[in-house]
Motif scaffolding. Structure first.
Motif: not given
Length: 333
Positions: A163, A233, A237, A247-248, A269, A272-273, A276
């Motif tokens: 990632t 994380y 995210t 990220g988002w 993103a 990353f989610t 998490t």
């Protein structure tokens, strides 16, 4: 009195039942024939000799019965032979596996005079000037009940590294779309170079050691570091601008500017989610395993104190500090 002199058991008529005419005729004819027949005479022996059944003929019938029994028992014998062959193959396979393990143990015992295990991670080619730094073997060092969760933590670290690499590519696309986002591209490279080895050393290796040796100190160190990793994380995210994370927030902000770059950043993103969510789940699973091991903070303190006191580096540093302090006190006097 004459009536009492009579014997009631004496029949007044003397009757012989064998004097009957029909009985007399039958018995007289039987006696004549019996008198004429001699079973041991030569004539009778000659007449019966040709009808005598030989012993070989009489014993021929059981041979047919034995053949039928053998025919009915043949499938069971074949099944027993197949079962024996299968068991023999299984025993040979186990013997080969035991021989392989014994050979591996002998090879490990011959590695060096100290008998230390040779490092095998990262798996580098033999011609590489850089040698592996760690020894890792799930099947040998990790108990079976902790092996699956330990492998999942290793896979999480690998997914974490992938990632971060994809984040570098997404930030590169972000930088090509707008030159003012060069800071994000530079920070993404820094996060990839820094967080990949640091995460391996700071939270993966501690949990590996904790499951390997049931170390309370390693468990506590892992929980302390991995809690901050989950927080990182979450920040990655969210995607705060100028923080080097795709990220988002940063990906959605690029929809109106460049849709292709925004899609690439949204994919990262999503990665990353997933990091998490997986980190949160694995943190709970490791904590549940930790509670079953009987580890405690007191044991962690004892392990830390014993490890520090038995560390040669600490001992040499303490000895040098004590000698320098003694020399300074003598010089003052």
């Amino acid at each position: 009195m004459s009536g009492f002199d009579n014997n009631p058991f004496v029949s007044t008529v003397d009757v012989n039942p064998f004097q009957d005419a029909s009985v007399t005729q039958a018995t007289s004819g039987l006696n004549e024939h019996l008198g004429e027949y001699n079973p041991f005479s030569a004539a009778e022996m000659g007449n019966n000799s040709d009808t005598t059944i030989p012993i070989t003929a009489s014993s021929s019938q059981p041979a047919v019965l034995q053949t039928s029994v053998e025919q009915t028992a043949h499938p069971s014998v074949a099944a027993a032979q197949a079962n024996l062959i299968k068991q023999q193959e299984e025993l040979e396979r186990k013997a080969a596996e035991l021989e392989r393990k014994e050979q591996e143990l002998q090879n490990r015992s011959t590695r060096g005079n100290t008998g230390a295990k040779e490092n095998n991670w990262p798996p580098l080619p033999s011609f590489s000037p850089v040698r592996p730094c760690f020894y890792q073997d799930f099947e040998e060092e990790i108990p079976e009940e902790y092996r699956r969760i330990c492998k999942r933590m290793y896979y999480l670290w690998m997914f974490h590294s992938a990632t971060l690499f994809l984040n570098v590519l997404a930030c590169l696309a972000y930088f090509t779309a707008d030159s003012q986002y060069g800071v994000d591209f530079g920070l993404s490279i820094l996060w990839f170079i820094l967080f990949t080895p640091v995460s391996f050393i700071c939270w993966y290796r501690p949990v590996y050691k904790a499951f390997r040796s049931d170390s309370s100190f390693s468990f506590f160190f892992f929980f302390f570091v991995f809690f901050f990793q989950v927080a990182v994380y979450i920040i990655q995210t969210v995607g705060i601008p100028k923080w080097g994370n795709s990220g988002w927030i940063t990906s959605i902000s690029m929809i109106n500017t460049n849709l292709a770059v925004a899609v690439v950043m949204m994919v990262v993103a999503g990665f990353f989610t997933v990091n998490t969510v997986l980190a949160t789940i694995l943190l709970k699973m490791v904590h549940s395993k930790y509670r079953r091991t009987g580890a405690s903070f007191t044991k962690a303190q004892q392990e830390f104190s014993q490890g520090v006191l038995t560390n040669r580096t600490f001992q040499s540093a303490a000895a040098s500090a004590a000698s320098s302090a003694a020399q300074g006190a003598l010089s003052r006097n």
